[in-house]
Scaffold this motif. Structure first.
Motif, PDB file in Angstrom:
ATOM      1  N   VAL A  68     -14.855 -11.932 -25.482  1.00 33.13           N
ATOM      2  CA  VAL A  68     -15.272 -10.713 -24.802  1.00 33.13           C
ATOM      3  C   VAL A  68     -14.115  -9.728 -24.810  1.00 33.13           C
ATOM      4  O   VAL A  68     -13.042 -10.016 -24.285  1.00 33.13           O
ATOM      5  CB  VAL A  68     -15.683 -11.007 -23.337  1.00 33.13           C
ATOM      6  N   ALA A  98     -20.731  -8.959 -21.079  1.00 27.84           N
ATOM      7  CA  ALA A  98     -19.813 -10.100 -21.209  1.00 27.84           C
ATOM      8  C   ALA A  98     -20.514 -11.414 -21.579  1.00 27.84           C
ATOM      9  O   ALA A  98     -20.086 -12.085 -22.528  1.00 27.84           O
ATOM     10  CB  ALA A  98     -18.973 -10.266 -19.942  1.00 27.84           C
ATOM     11  N   CYS A 116     -21.663 -11.217 -25.261  1.00 30.21           N
ATOM     12  CA  CYS A 116     -20.541 -11.227 -26.207  1.00 30.21           C
ATOM     13  C   CYS A 116     -19.911 -12.608 -26.315  1.00 30.21           C
ATOM     14  O   CYS A 116     -19.583 -13.061 -27.419  1.00 30.21           O
ATOM     15  CB  CYS A 116     -19.494 -10.195 -25.789  1.00 30.21           C
TER      16      CYS A 116
END
Length: 107
Positions: free
Chosen positions: A73, A63, A66
């Motif tokens: 995410v 997460a 990203c």
């Protein structure tokens, strides 16, 4: 006993994905057997931990990466389940992009 390593490649930007926490569990267990953070080369080597034959999970906590790289995410955590059957080195790459991922048995 077998050894394990992994790496994460950012397919969107064409670079290794650094600073991703990776945890190893025996499949079905909540006890973390080993943990590492991908380096500048996107790799984690769990060389100090030896694994017996059995089923395991590599958990990639993607997460933060990203959010920073893709601005969003979709997959906050990716679990890859695999089986260790014999004494050897196992290497499991993860190919990551904003809305897809894949993995394979590396060498």
């Amino acid at each position: 006993m077998s050894q394990l390593s992994c790496h994460v490649l950012d397919n969107t930007n064409g670079i290794p994905a650094s600073d991703i926490t990776v945890k190893v569990f025996r499949l079905g267990s909540f006890e973390c057997l080993a943990e590492g953070i991908t380096g500048a080369d996107g790799r984690v080597d769990f060389g100090d931990t030896h694994f017996a034959a059995g089923n395991y999970t590599l958990r990639f906590l993607v997460a933060p990466y990203c959010e920073a790289q893709f601005g969003q995410v979709f997959f906050p955590m990716i679990d890859i389940h695999f089986t260790i059957t014999d004494k050897r080195h196992y290497h499991i790459p993860l190919l990551l992009s904003p809305f897809a991922f894949s993995s394979y048995r590396g060498s």
